[in-house]
Design an enzyme around this catalytic site. Structure first.
Site: not given
Length: 235
Positions: A90, A122-123, A159, A194
């Site tokens: 997020g 991710s986060a 990313h 990724e």
């Protein structure tokens, strides 16, 4: 004691969420039936309840059950009792803000360092570095501090994107932004593409997945490392 998977993303192109990590997650959560989910990175537009339901549906495919930390009246106690933890993606600013405001930074750090299996995507991976200063996210809130968990002795850029030689875009590349970071900050940065992840286990940090990672160190030219390489000495 740390036993963590720090993944660039939850979903790669053409695949279901977390499908590319299936075998890795089965190994990570071998002795875990219920995983504590931290949904704080998801901005408004989807509730924590909805986010949790979606993640639970994913984990059902590997016979694991998700329970979200936001459902507990005492989230610190929930962390202390957790057998496995997952922090989803997020917005990193929002995630870090909520972790600080709920008094969870130190308890989460201690839980991971005690050996509780941890997955970050991710986060949820950004917060495993020394600070969140190499996130790609917009500062939609102002967290009390940019310092994060320090599970690895460097920063992470999930990313990570290489410059597109055919693009007519003249703005800064990801590499340029990280070099700007190094004008004022000394810690290395790992650019995770990724489908790549870091495995942190018994004091060792290893790059996993099929791709190389790009390493940035202050006052050095960036360089690539192959999958299977150790990052344990990077600091």
């Amino acid at each position: 004691m740390t036993n963590s998977i720090i993944a660039s993303t939850s979903t790669i192109h053409g695949s279901e969420p977390l499908a590319y990590l299936k075998n890795t997650l089965l190994d990570l959560y071998t002795d875990v039936e219920e995983i504590l989910f931290i949904p704080y990175a998801r901005p408004s537009g989807i509730s924590h309840d909805e986010y949790t339901i979606g993640v639970n549906n994913i984990f059902k495919k590997i016979d694991k059950r998700i329970v979200s930390i936001h459902m507990f009246s005492d989230p610190i106690e929930a962390l202390k009792n957790a057998k496995g933890i997952y922090t989803g993606g997020g917005n990193t600013f929002l995630l870090v803000d909520q972790l600080y405001r709920n008094g969870l930074i130190t308890p989460l750090q201690e839980a991971i360092q005690s050996g509780i299996p941890y997955l970050g995507t991710s986060a949820g991976s950004n917060i495993c570095g020394l600070t969140m200063k190499t996130t790609n996210d917009m500062p939609i809130v102002y967290p009390p501090n940019f310092a994060t968990l320090g599970i690895v002795p460097f920063n992470i850029n999930p990313h990570y994107l290489d410059p597109d030689p055919s693009s007519t875009h003249k703005g800064e590349t990801r590499e340029t932004r990280i070099k700007e970071f190094h004008n004022l900050n000394s810690q290395p940065v790992v650019g995770l593409r990724e489908g790549s992840w870091l495995k942190v286990y018994k004091g060792q940090i290893t790059l996993e997945g099929e791709l190389t990672a790009r390493i940035f160190e202050q006052n050095k030219e960036p360089y690539e490392i192959e999958s299977g390489s150790s990052l344990s000495e990077l600091h």
